[in-house]
Design a protein around this motif. Structure first.
Motif, PDB file in Angstrom:
ATOM      1  N   GLU A  61       0.733  -1.109   0.008  1.00  0.00           N
ATOM      2  CA  GLU A  61       0.004   0.142   0.094  1.00  0.00           C
ATOM      3  C   GLU A  61       0.921   1.147  -0.059  1.00  0.00           C
ATOM      4  N   ASP A  62       1.926   1.123   0.524  1.00  0.00           N
ATOM      5  CA  ASP A  62       2.904   2.458   0.781  1.00  0.00           C
ATOM      6  C   ASP A  62       3.551   2.561  -0.726  1.00  0.00           C
ATOM      7  N   LEU A  63       3.956   1.389  -1.278  1.00  0.00           N
ATOM      8  CA  LEU A  63       4.288   1.492  -2.347  1.00  0.00           C
ATOM      9  C   LEU A  63       3.494   2.051  -3.518  1.00  0.00           C
ATOM     10  N   VAL A  64       2.174   1.693  -3.469  1.00  0.00           N
ATOM     11  CA  VAL A  64       1.333   2.213  -4.443  1.00  0.00           C
ATOM     12  C   VAL A  64       1.050   3.697  -4.348  1.00  0.00           C
ATOM     13  N   ALA A  65       0.942   4.011  -2.985  1.00  0.00           N
ATOM     14  CA  ALA A  65       0.735   5.360  -2.757  1.00  0.00           C
ATOM     15  C   ALA A  65       1.878   6.356  -3.132  1.00  0.00           C
ATOM     16  N   ASN A 114      -8.043   6.149 -11.542  1.00  0.00           N
ATOM     17  CA  ASN A 114      -7.632   4.904 -10.838  1.00  0.00           C
ATOM     18  C   ASN A 114      -7.452   5.360  -9.673  1.00  0.00           C
ATOM     19  N   ALA A 115      -6.606   6.277  -9.157  1.00  0.00           N
ATOM     20  CA  ALA A 115      -6.200   6.554  -7.563  1.00  0.00           C
ATOM     21  C   ALA A 115      -7.522   7.204  -6.942  1.00  0.00           C
ATOM     22  N   ARG A 116      -8.317   7.942  -7.481  1.00  0.00           N
ATOM     23  CA  ARG A 116      -9.578   8.320  -6.772  1.00  0.00           C
ATOM     24  C   ARG A 116     -10.569   7.345  -6.396  1.00  0.00           C
ATOM     25  N   HIS A 117     -10.581   6.332  -7.395  1.00  0.00           N
ATOM     26  CA  HIS A 117     -11.552   5.158  -6.950  1.00  0.00           C
ATOM     27  C   HIS A 117     -10.856   4.384  -5.937  1.00  0.00           C
ATOM     28  N   LEU A 118      -9.664   3.994  -6.121  1.00  0.00           N
ATOM     29  CA  LEU A 118      -8.997   2.936  -5.028  1.00  0.00           C
ATOM     30  C   LEU A 118      -8.877   3.785  -3.606  1.00  0.00           C
ATOM     31  N   VAL A 124      -3.911   5.183   2.912  1.00  0.00           N
ATOM     32  CA  VAL A 124      -2.777   5.733   2.555  1.00  0.00           C
ATOM     33  C   VAL A 124      -2.554   6.338   1.172  1.00  0.00           C
ATOM     34  N   LEU A 125      -3.351   5.714   0.274  1.00  0.00           N
ATOM     35  CA  LEU A 125      -3.349   6.201  -1.100  1.00  0.00           C
ATOM     36  C   LEU A 125      -4.270   7.642  -1.040  1.00  0.00           C
ATOM     37  N   VAL A 129      -3.438  11.142  -2.646  1.00  0.00           N
ATOM     38  CA  VAL A 129      -4.303  11.991  -3.572  1.00  0.00           C
ATOM     39  C   VAL A 129      -4.693  13.417  -2.930  1.00  0.00           C
ATOM     40  N   THR A 130      -5.043  13.531  -1.871  1.00  0.00           N
ATOM     41  CA  THR A 130      -5.451  14.893  -1.195  1.00  0.00           C
ATOM     42  C   THR A 130      -4.429  15.760  -1.433  1.00  0.00           C
TER      43      THR A 130
END
Length: 211
Positions: A61-65, A114-118, A124-125, A129-130
């Protein structure tokens, strides 16, 4: 009889290795989607063991963010650089629209979708995004304020104007996965029209041109 000289392995610093991992993750995120950013997938991308990736990012999750943040920041720096040594605020704003409305930026538009959906399911993501949304607000507001100081723009609320422009761009970007060949020109120009109206500019002032 020929002899071969063994290749000397170059040991990368922790900072360089981490940056390499994040850059690879950002590439995968842009081309394949954030769901494809896994520890194993990035390990395969870099031809290393998954354990090396988990050493720097114990949680996927940290890597995705981080991958999203790096890709989004790269977009922001390309579209609207903080350092603007040449040109006027009006020219930089026209350039911003020319780039952000081009097909070359469909990948980053898809990444934002994609990011806003997930982010609904991944806190963490959601924080990143914010953070990147606020960074975009700040950067565009700064350009508008500079334009006001130079007498190029007029608006009573630079922040609100920046957000209005970005909301329209986001709305147009949400169609990145759709066929837009029949989109009316007036719709394509909505962000430009909004900016010209809110900044008291003559229609056509911000018409996108190839930079």
């Amino acid at each position: 009889m020929s002899s071969s000289v063994p290749r000397k392995r170059v040991r990368k610093s922790p900072e360089a290795r981490r940056a390499e991992i994040v850059e690879a993750a950002a590439r995968v995120a842009l081309t394949e989607g954030l769901e494809c950013v896994t520890l194993r997938r990035i390990a395969d991308e870099l031809a290393v063991r998954p354990g090396l990736i988990s050493h720097y990012f114990p949680s996927a999750e940290d890597l995705v963010a981080e991958a999203f943040a790096v890709a989004a920041l790269g977009e922001l720096e390309s579209l609207l650089p903080a350092d603007r040594p040449d040109g006027t605020p009006t020219e930089y704003l026209a350039r911003y629209f020319a780039l952000s409305m081009g097909e070359a930026y469909d990948d980053i538009s898809r990444l934002w979708i994609n990011a806003r959906h997930l982010s609904r399911y991944r806190p963490v993501l959601r924080d990143r995004v914010t953070e990147m949304e606020l960074a975009s607000d700040d950067r565009l507001e700064a350009l508008i304020k500079e334009g006001i100081e130079r007498g190029e723009f007029r608006t009573d609320d630079p922040r609100a104007t920046a957000i209005q422009i970005l909301v329209v761009l986001d709305g147009l970007g949400s169609h990145a996965n759709s066929d837009r060949t029949d989109r009316p020109a007036s719709v394509t120009r909505m962000a430009v029209t909004t900016a010209e109206r809110e900044l008291n500019l003559k229609p056509g002032t911000l018409t996108p041109n190839t930079p």
